[in-house]
Scaffold this active site. Structure first.
Site, PDB file in Angstrom:
ATOM      1  CG  ASP A 125      17.559 -19.268 -17.586  1.00 55.57           C
ATOM      2  OD1 ASP A 125      18.098 -18.981 -18.673  1.00 55.57           O
ATOM      3  OD2 ASP A 125      18.087 -19.034 -16.486  1.00 55.57           O
ATOM      4  CG  HIS A 152       1.047 -33.340   1.938  1.00 56.01           C
ATOM      5  ND1 HIS A 152       1.515 -34.639   1.972  1.00 56.01           N
ATOM      6  CD2 HIS A 152       0.331 -33.235   0.789  1.00 56.01           C
ATOM      7  CE1 HIS A 152       1.097 -35.290   0.904  1.00 56.01           C
ATOM      8  NE2 HIS A 152       0.380 -34.459   0.163  1.00 56.01           N
ATOM      9  CD  GLU A 198      14.658 -28.094 -11.617  1.00 51.74           C
ATOM     10  OE1 GLU A 198      13.678 -27.829 -12.363  1.00 51.74           O
ATOM     11  OE2 GLU A 198      15.603 -27.307 -11.426  1.00 51.74           O
TER      12      GLU A 198
END
Length: 309
Positions: free
Chosen positions: A89, A174, A164
């Site tokens: 993909d 963090h 995305e």
């Protein structure tokens, strides 16, 4: 265009006019991968024997021999009417971000792991591909995302994503602080490791790993998935695909951040920047062998239970 995905089922055509549908076929693959090279070599020989003009992406053409016609992805988008991507993909996503702007039909041969977007088997692709080339296929249009980084009112970086767009810290994980707006309406402030904004196509990828829901490809929707939010009440949220997502990075963030598009392209983000994510005008024209069933793919790839009776 207001359409996320649709399926068309053209009637079959005879072999005599088969090449009228696809005349120039591009081959794209994962560079320096032995299995991919073997499949690309077989595809090139098989398609050439069928009378198609075959163009190979430059990054893999050298491994197929000196006599192949090679181009880069942009040139292939201008000359090909079908692209066959050999790999996983990830390879499909990289090719799709470029080819979507040219309305080139794209189909995949799976040489990766899950392969949600790559339908054809690598060892015996001939039968299924022959049917596709004769017109026995289904077409899906998948919308892309457009991500822009704004600094002091000016665009500093932009790119597109099939799966995305992710706001996240740079090299060291963090917690970061940012605000989320939907169509300029304030939704919430967030302290988290980042934010995933996913298409339905991407809902089975990074978004799923972060706890997001699976969206069927025909949904006109986006899903926002916070990454390790510092609150128990924060959950993924699904919004209309026409929405504009704005992420405002707090000036108090001490480190530089990034927006990643499909995990391939990285846009630099500074504290105080604004990130706009919206549906792109570009759409991926994905084709499948006739009889393609999305839920069968999910059962296969995710190991869901089969029918009981």
């Amino acid at each position: 265009m207001g359409i996320n995905s649709y399926v068309s089922r053209p009637k079959g055509i005879t072999n005599s006019n088969m090449t009228k549908m696809f005349q120039t076929i591009g081959l794209i693959g994962k560079p320096h991968h032995q299995g991919t090279n073997l499949t690309l070599t077989r595809l090139h020989h098989w398609l050439s024997m069928q009378g198609f003009k075959v163009i190979v992406e430059g990054r893999v053409s050298a491994e197929l021999g000196a006599d192949v016609c090679s181009m880069d992805l942009l040139e292939m988008g201008e000359h090909c009417d079908l692209a066959i991507v050999v790999g996983g993909d990830g390879n499909m996503l990289g090719a799709a971000r470029v080819l979507a702007r040219f309305n080139v039909a794209v189909i995949g041969v799976n040489r990766g792991n899950l392969g949600f977007l790559t339908d054809l088997p690598p060892d015996n692709f001939e039968e299924a591909l022959s049917k596709v080339l004769s017109g026995e296929f289904e077409t899906e249009h998948r919308f892309l995302l457009e991500a822009e980084v704004h600094r002091h009112g000016k665009i500093t970086a932009s790119n597109t994503a099939v799966n995305e767009a992710v706001l996240h810290p740079g090299k060291i994980a963090h917690m970061i602080q940012f605000e989320v707006y939907i169509d300029e309406q304030f939704m919430y402030s967030q302290r988290a490791d980042g934010m995933i904004v996913s298409t339905p196509t991407g809902s089975t990828a990074y978004s799923l790993s972060a706890g997001g829901s699976i969206l069927t490809p025909n949904l006109q929707a986006l899903i926002l998935v916070p990454m390790f939010p510092h609150t128990l009440s924060c959950r993924p949220i699904v919004v209309d695909a026409c929405s504009t997502i704005k992420l405002v990075v707090s000036p108090e963030n001490g480190e530089n951040l990034e927006v990643s598009c499909d995990g391939h392209v990285h846009l630099a983000v500074l504290p105080g920047d604004e990130i706009f994510i919206r549906r792109s005008n570009e759409r991926l024209r994905l084709i499948h062998p006739k009889g393609h069933n999305y839920f069968h793919v999910l059962r296969n790839k995710l190991g869901w239970g089969s029918k009981l009776f």
